[in-house]
Design a protein around this motif. Structure first.
Motif, mmCIF file in Angstrom:
data_model
loop_
_atom_site.group_PDB
_atom_site.id
_atom_site.type_symbol
_atom_site.label_atom_id
_atom_site.label_comp_id
_atom_site.label_asym_id
_atom_site.label_seq_id
_atom_site.Cartn_x
_atom_site.Cartn_y
_atom_site.Cartn_z
ATOM 1 N N LEU A 22 0.845 -1.190 0.000
ATOM 2 C CA LEU A 22 0.000 0.000 0.000
ATOM 3 C C LEU A 22 0.884 1.245 0.000
ATOM 4 C CD1 LEU A 22 -3.069 0.634 0.182
ATOM 5 C CD2 LEU A 22 -2.799 0.764 2.656
ATOM 6 N N ALA A 23 0.441 2.286 -0.682
ATOM 7 C CA ALA A 23 1.196 3.540 -0.715
ATOM 8 C C ALA A 23 1.381 4.074 0.711
ATOM 9 C CB ALA A 23 0.471 4.569 -1.573
ATOM 10 N N PRO A 24 2.547 4.675 1.012
ATOM 11 C CA PRO A 24 2.865 5.106 2.382
ATOM 12 C C PRO A 24 1.820 5.997 3.026
ATOM 13 C CG PRO A 24 4.809 5.266 0.979
ATOM 14 C CD PRO A 24 3.652 4.936 0.069
ATOM 15 N N GLN A 25 1.202 6.907 2.271
ATOM 16 C CA GLN A 25 0.254 7.847 2.880
ATOM 17 C C GLN A 25 -0.989 7.159 3.433
ATOM 18 O OE1 GLN A 25 1.044 7.749 -0.377
ATOM 19 N NE2 GLN A 25 -0.621 8.465 -1.700
ATOM 20 N N TRP A 26 -1.263 5.950 2.937
ATOM 21 C CA TRP A 26 -2.436 5.222 3.425
ATOM 22 C C TRP A 26 -2.096 4.264 4.555
ATOM 23 C CZ3 TRP A 26 -6.528 7.625 2.067
ATOM 24 C CH2 TRP A 26 -6.597 8.263 0.823
ATOM 25 N N MET A 27 -0.819 3.946 4.719
ATOM 26 C CA MET A 27 -0.417 3.027 5.789
ATOM 27 C C MET A 27 -0.665 3.616 7.178
ATOM 28 S SD MET A 27 0.442 0.097 4.720
ATOM 29 C CE MET A 27 1.115 -0.486 6.289
ATOM 30 N N ASN A 28 -0.792 4.958 7.265
ATOM 31 C CA ASN A 28 -1.081 5.589 8.556
ATOM 32 C C ASN A 28 -2.411 5.133 9.144
ATOM 33 O OD1 ASN A 28 1.269 7.108 8.422
ATOM 34 N ND2 ASN A 28 0.265 8.887 7.515
ATOM 35 N N TYR A 29 -3.295 4.621 8.300
ATOM 36 C CA TYR A 29 -4.627 4.238 8.748
ATOM 37 C C TYR A 29 -4.794 2.718 8.893
ATOM 38 C CZ TYR A 29 -5.273 8.956 6.924
ATOM 39 O OH TYR A 29 -5.141 10.291 6.662
ATOM 40 N N ILE A 30 -3.712 1.992 8.722
ATOM 41 C CA ILE A 30 -3.772 0.531 8.807
ATOM 42 C C ILE A 30 -3.178 0.075 10.130
ATOM 43 C CG2 ILE A 30 -3.012 -1.637 7.763
ATOM 44 C CD1 ILE A 30 -5.043 -0.163 6.073
ATOM 45 N N PHE A 31 -3.974 -0.648 10.928
ATOM 46 C CA PHE A 31 -3.532 -1.112 12.229
ATOM 47 C C PHE A 31 -3.846 -2.603 12.380
ATOM 48 C CE2 PHE A 31 -4.382 3.399 12.727
ATOM 49 C CZ PHE A 31 -3.265 3.841 13.423
ATOM 50 N N TYR A 32 -2.984 -3.292 13.081
ATOM 51 C CA TYR A 32 -3.196 -4.712 13.370
ATOM 52 C C TYR A 32 -4.548 -4.908 14.061
ATOM 53 C CZ TYR A 32 -2.437 -9.317 15.500
ATOM 54 O OH TYR A 32 -2.556 -10.629 15.908
ATOM 55 N N LYS A 33 -5.341 -5.810 13.530
ATOM 56 C CA LYS A 33 -6.694 -6.129 14.017
ATOM 57 C C LYS A 33 -7.712 -5.026 13.708
ATOM 58 C CE LYS A 33 -5.691 -10.179 15.738
ATOM 59 N NZ LYS A 33 -6.172 -11.412 15.075
ATOM 60 N N GLY A 34 -7.314 -4.037 12.912
ATOM 61 C CA GLY A 34 -8.273 -3.021 12.496
ATOM 62 C C GLY A 34 -9.069 -3.495 11.295
ATOM 63 N N PHE A 35 -10.030 -2.677 10.863
ATOM 64 C CA PHE A 35 -10.871 -3.007 9.713
ATOM 65 C C PHE A 35 -10.328 -2.364 8.442
ATOM 66 C CE2 PHE A 35 -14.299 -3.179 13.064
ATOM 67 C CZ PHE A 35 -14.501 -4.545 12.979
ATOM 68 N N VAL A 36 -10.553 -3.054 7.316
ATOM 69 C CA VAL A 36 -10.246 -2.485 6.010
ATOM 70 C C VAL A 36 -11.176 -3.113 4.985
ATOM 71 C CG1 VAL A 36 -8.465 -4.203 5.440
ATOM 72 C CG2 VAL A 36 -8.383 -1.929 4.383
ATOM 73 N N GLY A 37 -11.595 -2.326 4.000
ATOM 74 C CA GLY A 37 -12.403 -2.850 2.904
ATOM 75 C C GLY A 37 -11.507 -3.237 1.742
ATOM 76 N N VAL A 38 -11.588 -4.487 1.307
ATOM 77 C CA VAL A 38 -10.755 -4.991 0.207
ATOM 78 C C VAL A 38 -11.667 -5.577 -0.861
ATOM 79 C CG1 VAL A 38 -8.891 -6.560 -0.451
ATOM 80 C CG2 VAL A 38 -8.896 -5.524 1.828
ATOM 81 N N ASN A 39 -11.729 -4.940 -2.026
ATOM 82 C CA ASN A 39 -12.672 -5.350 -3.080
ATOM 83 C C ASN A 39 -14.091 -5.476 -2.536
ATOM 84 O OD1 ASN A 39 -10.864 -5.347 -5.186
ATOM 85 N ND2 ASN A 39 -10.973 -7.527 -5.611
ATOM 86 N N GLY A 40 -14.423 -4.593 -1.607
ATOM 87 C CA GLY A 40 -15.769 -4.594 -1.041
ATOM 88 C C GLY A 40 -15.982 -5.542 0.108
ATOM 89 N N CYS A 41 -14.947 -6.267 0.526
ATOM 90 C CA CYS A 41 -15.055 -7.220 1.641
ATOM 91 C C CYS A 41 -14.571 -6.569 2.930
ATOM 92 C CB CYS A 41 -14.216 -8.469 1.390
ATOM 93 S SG CYS A 41 -14.536 -9.312 -0.157
ATOM 94 N N GLY B 28 3.030 -2.618 3.803
ATOM 95 C CA GLY B 28 1.723 -3.231 3.573
ATOM 96 C C GLY B 28 1.249 -4.053 4.750
ATOM 97 N N PHE B 29 0.365 -5.004 4.457
ATOM 98 C CA PHE B 29 -0.200 -5.821 5.530
ATOM 99 C C PHE B 29 -0.667 -7.161 4.971
ATOM 100 C CE2 PHE B 29 -3.452 -3.091 3.745
ATOM 101 C CZ PHE B 29 -4.543 -3.912 3.569
#
Length: 204
Positions: free
Chosen positions: A125-144, A155-156
């Motif tokens: 993932l591009a660095p500017q978006w990694m600020n919002y990615i946390f272990y056990k957090g939520f993320v939408g991937v292809n709508g999932c 990345g993750f």
């Protein structure tokens, strides 16, 4: 609004190209089409699109140039599978987390590990978006709606269960493919607010 619980993966039957947009023709089940009318919102790989026409079990969507530029819908070919979720209705069970259908960016699949005991996908993932990615957090991937696994600098990892693989197109991914990413809105607000407060206080 959507829940991130994909209802079906549906086949892309046709793509009609016009200046500034593409029109997708998607085959859906009778259950998904029931009550669906032009103007309704449907998530396609996590992208909120407006229904332009319903013809029996075929549903049509116009995909604008900006959407094509920001998402993996531009990479789709005939017969590809699309993750489909109809919009949330009052009283529906929310099994995932709230998604808007507004994709923030794309992530590249960098590794896939499949054994008898697990199916893991690693994305970059591009660095500017990694600020919002946390272990056990939520993320939408292809709508999932998915839970974030181990996080690294670039990345993750996603740990996928058989049910998710059976119902979505994530099982069809290969290294080098791109997936649509929607950041959890609450996480984004909290991170941006903390960063702004710290900046105002001169703390880096």
């Amino acid at each position: 609004m959507f829940t991130g619980i994909v209802q079906a993966k549906c086949e892309l039957l046709n793509i009609e190209e016009s200046p500034g947009l593409k029109t997708f023709e998607v085959a859906m089940t009778q259950t998904l089409v029931k009550g669906l009318i032009p103007g309704a919102s449907v998530a396609n790989n996590g992208v909120c699109l407006t229904v332009t026409k319903v013809l029996n079990d075929k549903v049509f969507f116009d995909v604008m140039e900006e959407t094509l530029a920001l998402t993996n819908l531009a990479n789709l070919s005939l017969s590809d599978s699309i993750n489909i979720e109809r919009s949330l209705t009052f009283g529906s069970e929310i099994g995932g987390h709230i998604l808007s259908g507004h994709v923030h960016c794309q992530a590249r699949v960098s590794a896939i590990s499949r054994t008898d005991s697990h199916y893991n996908i690693e994305v970059e993932l591009a660095p500017q978006w990694m600020n919002y990615i946390f272990y056990k957090g939520f993320v939408g991937v292809n709508g999932c709606s998915l839970t974030v696994g181990k996080v690294n600098k670039t990345g993750f990892i996603l740990h996928l269960i058989p049910e998710t693989l059976a119902l979505t197109n994530l099982s069809e991914l290969a290294v080098g493919d791109f997936v649509n990413i929607e950041i959890d809105s609450q996480t984004q607000v909290i991170v941006d607010t903390v960063e702004r407060v710290l900046a105002q206080r001169g703390i880096s």
